[in-house]
Write a protein that holds these residues in place. Sequence first.
Motif: not given
Length: 173
Positions: A80, A92-94, A90, A115, A144, A82-83, A119, A146
Amino acid sequence: ERYSTISNGSAQALDHVITTASLASQLAGVVRPRVNADFPAMLGGEPATPGRLSDRDPMVAYFTFPPDVSAPVLSGVSDHAVEATGPGGAVATFSTPTATDNLDAFVGVTCAPVSGSLFPLGNSVVFCSAQDPAVNASQASFAVTVRDTTRPALTLPGAITDQATSPAGKAIT
C-alpha cells in the motif's frame, strides 16, 4: 447385536447409519450401547433408574480422521502507498488479509501494526499471521509506503518598489 428395539418380544432394527462414499473409508466402527432395549419396560417409569429412558438403543458410529497438517493460506496481501499528511507520516488503513484452511471454516488473521496506525515517512513492513485450531500457522508481510509528493506552497510578498539610498541600492526586508 443388529437390533435397536424390542417390541412385543420381537427384536427389530429401526435405526441406521448412512455415510457418503468418501467418508466410508474412515468408518472405524459402529456400536449399539445397550441402555434401553434390553431393560424391562417397567423400568421406564422409575426415575431413580437410568435404564429404559427410551424404547430404543442409540447407535454410535466412530470415524477416524487424518491429522490436520496443512497451514492456512493467506490471500489479499498487497503493498500500500499513502500520501503523508504531516511530518510524522500518515495514518494508513488497509483491508486485513484473509485466510482459508483445508478443514476449518474460519481462521482469524492478525496484523501488526494494525490498520489505522500512524506510519512514518518511507517504507514500513506489516506482518500478518494466521493459525488454525491444529496450531498450523502461516505468515505474510507487505509494505506500507508513506510518500510526500505534495509540493510546498510558497507565500511570496507582492512587488516592492522603493527608492535607493546609495549607489549600491537599498536593503529590503
